[in-house]
Design an enzyme around this catalytic site. Sequence first.
Site, mmCIF file in Angstrom:
data_model
loop_
_atom_site.group_PDB
_atom_site.id
_atom_site.type_symbol
_atom_site.label_atom_id
_atom_site.label_comp_id
_atom_site.label_asym_id
_atom_site.label_seq_id
_atom_site.Cartn_x
_atom_site.Cartn_y
_atom_site.Cartn_z
ATOM 1 N N ASN A 173 -2.671 -14.260 -3.157
ATOM 2 C CA ASN A 173 -2.670 -14.667 -1.820
ATOM 3 C C ASN A 173 -3.590 -13.778 -1.104
ATOM 4 O O ASN A 173 -3.700 -12.484 -0.811
ATOM 5 C CB ASN A 173 -1.288 -14.223 -1.335
ATOM 6 C CG ASN A 173 -1.182 -14.466 0.335
ATOM 7 O OD1 ASN A 173 -2.407 -15.143 0.785
ATOM 8 N ND2 ASN A 173 -0.348 -14.040 0.964
ATOM 9 N N LYS A 233 -4.843 -13.905 1.878
ATOM 10 C CA LYS A 233 -4.400 -13.592 3.371
ATOM 11 C C LYS A 233 -5.728 -14.015 4.077
ATOM 12 O O LYS A 233 -6.571 -15.147 3.675
ATOM 13 C CB LYS A 233 -4.213 -12.212 3.427
ATOM 14 C CG LYS A 233 -2.859 -12.090 2.804
ATOM 15 C CD LYS A 233 -2.247 -10.662 2.851
ATOM 16 C CE LYS A 233 -0.978 -10.454 2.034
ATOM 17 N NZ LYS A 233 -0.312 -9.204 2.125
ATOM 18 N N HIS A 278 5.877 -16.597 4.470
ATOM 19 C CA HIS A 278 5.443 -15.422 4.021
ATOM 20 C C HIS A 278 5.759 -14.552 4.973
ATOM 21 O O HIS A 278 5.692 -14.845 6.461
ATOM 22 C CB HIS A 278 3.745 -15.538 4.000
ATOM 23 C CG HIS A 278 3.304 -14.048 3.414
ATOM 24 N ND1 HIS A 278 3.361 -12.825 4.046
ATOM 25 C CD2 HIS A 278 3.131 -13.582 2.062
ATOM 26 C CE1 HIS A 278 2.781 -11.882 3.346
ATOM 27 N NE2 HIS A 278 2.672 -12.470 2.165
ATOM 28 N N GLU A 337 4.214 -12.126 6.687
ATOM 29 C CA GLU A 337 3.268 -11.940 7.781
ATOM 30 C C GLU A 337 3.393 -13.194 8.873
ATOM 31 O O GLU A 337 3.062 -13.208 9.979
ATOM 32 C CB GLU A 337 1.943 -12.017 7.149
ATOM 33 C CG GLU A 337 1.727 -10.352 6.647
ATOM 34 C CD GLU A 337 0.737 -10.564 5.587
ATOM 35 O OE1 GLU A 337 -0.075 -11.240 5.285
ATOM 36 O OE2 GLU A 337 0.773 -9.433 4.937
ATOM 37 N N GLU A 369 9.598 -10.523 -1.481
ATOM 38 C CA GLU A 369 8.338 -9.551 -1.210
ATOM 39 C C GLU A 369 9.362 -8.686 -0.121
ATOM 40 O O GLU A 369 9.276 -9.050 1.134
ATOM 41 C CB GLU A 369 7.346 -10.326 -0.519
ATOM 42 C CG GLU A 369 6.330 -11.155 -1.513
ATOM 43 C CD GLU A 369 5.020 -11.264 -1.011
ATOM 44 O OE1 GLU A 369 4.186 -11.063 -1.728
ATOM 45 O OE2 GLU A 369 4.914 -11.828 0.027
ATOM 46 N N GLY A 396 1.270 -4.280 1.330
ATOM 47 C CA GLY A 396 0.046 -3.724 1.781
ATOM 48 C C GLY A 396 0.239 -2.198 2.127
ATOM 49 O O GLY A 396 -0.544 -1.425 2.697
ATOM 50 N N SER A 443 2.360 -4.721 -3.078
ATOM 51 C CA SER A 443 1.462 -3.622 -3.681
ATOM 52 C C SER A 443 1.364 -3.637 -5.440
ATOM 53 O O SER A 443 1.457 -2.810 -5.820
ATOM 54 C CB SER A 443 1.899 -2.204 -3.378
ATOM 55 O OG SER A 443 1.960 -2.138 -2.013
HETATM 56 P P1 13P Z 1 -0.341 -6.745 -1.199
HETATM 57 O O1 13P Z 1 -0.226 -6.958 -2.652
HETATM 58 O O2 13P Z 1 -1.473 -6.426 -0.683
HETATM 59 O O3 13P Z 1 1.092 -5.536 -1.029
HETATM 60 O O4 13P Z 1 0.506 -8.347 -0.520
HETATM 61 C C1 13P Z 1 1.452 -8.448 -1.186
HETATM 62 C C2 13P Z 1 1.813 -9.957 -0.486
HETATM 63 O O5 13P Z 1 2.149 -10.047 0.869
HETATM 64 C C3 13P Z 1 1.377 -11.117 -1.230
HETATM 65 O O6 13P Z 1 1.596 -12.319 -0.651
#
Ligand code: 13P
Length: 271
Positions: free
Chosen positions: A11, A13, A107, A109, A179, A185, A229
């Site tokens: 992903n 983003k 997601h 976010e 997640e 992140g 992560s």
């Molecule tokens: P990271 O791998 O950067 O922590 O992000 C995870 C994520 O939100 C994937 O959708």
Amino acid sequence: MKPQGVLIAGNWKMNHTPKETEVFFEKLKIGIQSLDALAKASLDNEQIRVCVMPPMLCLQTALTKTKNMKVTIAAQNVHFEKKGAFTGEVSGPMLSELGINTVLIGHSERRHYFGETNETVTKKINSLLSQGFHIIACIGETKAERQHQETESVLKKQLDAIISDQALSQSQSLVIAYEPVWAIGTGLTATTKQVEEAHGFIRSVLTNKFANKSGNIAAQKISILYGGSVTVENFADLLHCENVDGGLIGGASLKPENMIEFIKIAARSSS
Ligand code: 13P
């Protein structure tokens, strides 16, 4: 060996411009061509599946660049309506005309920055399932919820919303991504114990939901990805966890050389 194989989903983003997208896939292609026979065979027989989710504006470029590659291009978001006055949004028919048939929904976010709720996530899933899409649906608890021992109740609530009757009848089109919000992140990966507990719980909720429908087999067939992560350093350990069928990878998926490494790790872990 995972019954449904391993899914490596990147992903991006809001990262990579169209030009950077081109460069990414050129490098990924070269990397895939130079994989050893075992990894190549795993891609060919779909024991390992690779999915990349670029920003909307880069989807066309990504599709063009991956024409002859075993890589699925997916969208990071979609609206539940097929068209209408929803400024800034993108619909299923638009994606599908482009050649996209997989979408990420819910997601954290999207939930935290853009106000998505279990309700809107469910609307999206049901609408997109009826439009014939494959869906990767995200769930996960916040740090405060984990600290208050609410992880399982939050996951249950999110799964109750996501797994409607429609989702039950089209479960072959559904992937769940766990997640934990506090691991996204942050460089804080959940421990393998936390991952196994959460994934085991998710599997048990799915099994209960299917009890009166198509049975346990359908519940077992739903892939459950871990995200938060994930790195080339911890991916092998995560894949060894029971009920982990792959990774939903953010930051580390932005580099093609990492994606190649993830494929190699998956190939070794399933051999
Ligand atoms: P990271 O791998 O950067 O922590 O992000 C995870 C994520 O939100 C994937 O959708």
